[in-house]
Design an enzyme around this catalytic site. Structure first.
Site, mmCIF file in Angstrom:
data_model
loop_
_atom_site.group_PDB
_atom_site.id
_atom_site.type_symbol
_atom_site.label_atom_id
_atom_site.label_comp_id
_atom_site.label_asym_id
_atom_site.label_seq_id
_atom_site.Cartn_x
_atom_site.Cartn_y
_atom_site.Cartn_z
ATOM 1 C CE1 TYR A 56 47.371 56.909 41.836
ATOM 2 C CE2 TYR A 56 48.488 55.812 43.635
ATOM 3 C CZ TYR A 56 48.074 56.966 43.019
ATOM 4 O OH TYR A 56 48.374 58.184 43.584
ATOM 5 C CG HIS A 121 43.184 59.854 44.910
ATOM 6 N ND1 HIS A 121 43.337 58.636 44.298
ATOM 7 C CD2 HIS A 121 44.159 60.644 44.376
ATOM 8 C CE1 HIS A 121 44.343 58.690 43.450
ATOM 9 N NE2 HIS A 121 44.846 59.912 43.467
#
Length: 241
Positions: A56, A121
């Protein structure tokens, strides 16, 4: 705020968590004072679960979240932090060597000596057999080291969870994080819950607003939904307003 037990982990978390991808400026610039005030407000409201990732904002989210938590002065045992590994600004790398290095990098950015949850992820972007045979065993070693208390896997297609959980030893995966499958436009996650319960795996449902699709502002340009769906949803929001 009510706290709920997260699967079999013993972690007690708020029903609503704080998704920290916006702190990485994913949806627009967030000034540091605003970020600090937002995290402080979340804590004041009883939200104790914070989720981030090195992906992110290209590590920005982790760094900013760590700063905000330190600035809040909240005791470490008063909040739960989840981060991720395997997906980075540079691309995907679920090798044992990379995820082992990744947790040390994440802890340094967060300013913590451990995270409560470490997720693989978006595992659909690699060979799932690598996750089973290489990544999960490496994460188990990280768990044994005390750098992460619990291990999870994340992704969009629901089929990835059954594939992995049917192939790893029981107890190897504590949690799954599914996103965009439990909201107004999609409730497919509900059908998977009995299976996950039978495996003793906790469930985190992320992005109930479908990554912006169900908001008044509509989805960002990078949203993976078909263009006609994005247009119809945003048009519907405008009409409602």
């Amino acid at each position: 705020m009510e706290l709920r037990e997260l699967g079999s982990t013993g972690l007690r978390v708020s029903p609503v968590g704080f998704g920290a991808s916006p702190l990485g400026n994913v949806f627009g610039d967030v000034p540091r004072d605003v970020a600090r005030a937002t995290v402080r407000r979340a804590l004041d409201l009883g939200i104790n679960f914070f989720d981030t990732s090195p992906y992110y904002g290209g590590t920005v989210s982790e760094s900013v979240l760590g700063d905000c938590l330190r600035f809040s002065g909240a005791p470490r045992d008063s909040f739960v932090v989840a981060t991720k590994c395997g997906r980075y600004k540079e691309g995907f790398d679920f090798s044992a060597a990379r995820v082992t290095r990744s947790i040390d990098e994440s802890l340094a950015r967060l300013g913590l000596d451990h995270v409560d949850i470490l997720h693989c992820h978006d595992i659909e972007f690699t060979n799932l057999d690598q996750i089973v045979n290489e990544t999960i065993p490496a994460l188990q070693k990280i768990k044994e080291s005390g750098k992460a208390r619990f291990i999870g896997i994340t992704g969009l297609p629901l089929s990835i969870f059954t594939y992995v959980l049917d192939r790893v030893p029981p107890g190897s995966v504590d949690l799954i994080l599914s996103y965009c499958h439990y909201g107004m436009n999609d409730t497919a996650l509900v059908d998977l819950l009995p299976y996950l319960k039978s495996k003793g795996v906790g469930v985190i449902s992320a992005s109930p607003l479908a990554m912006g699709l169900l908001t008044d502002n509509g989805p960002p340009e990078w949203h993976p939904a078909p263009e006609e769906l994005k247009f119809s949803m945003s048009s519907g929001m405008r009409i409602r307003k």
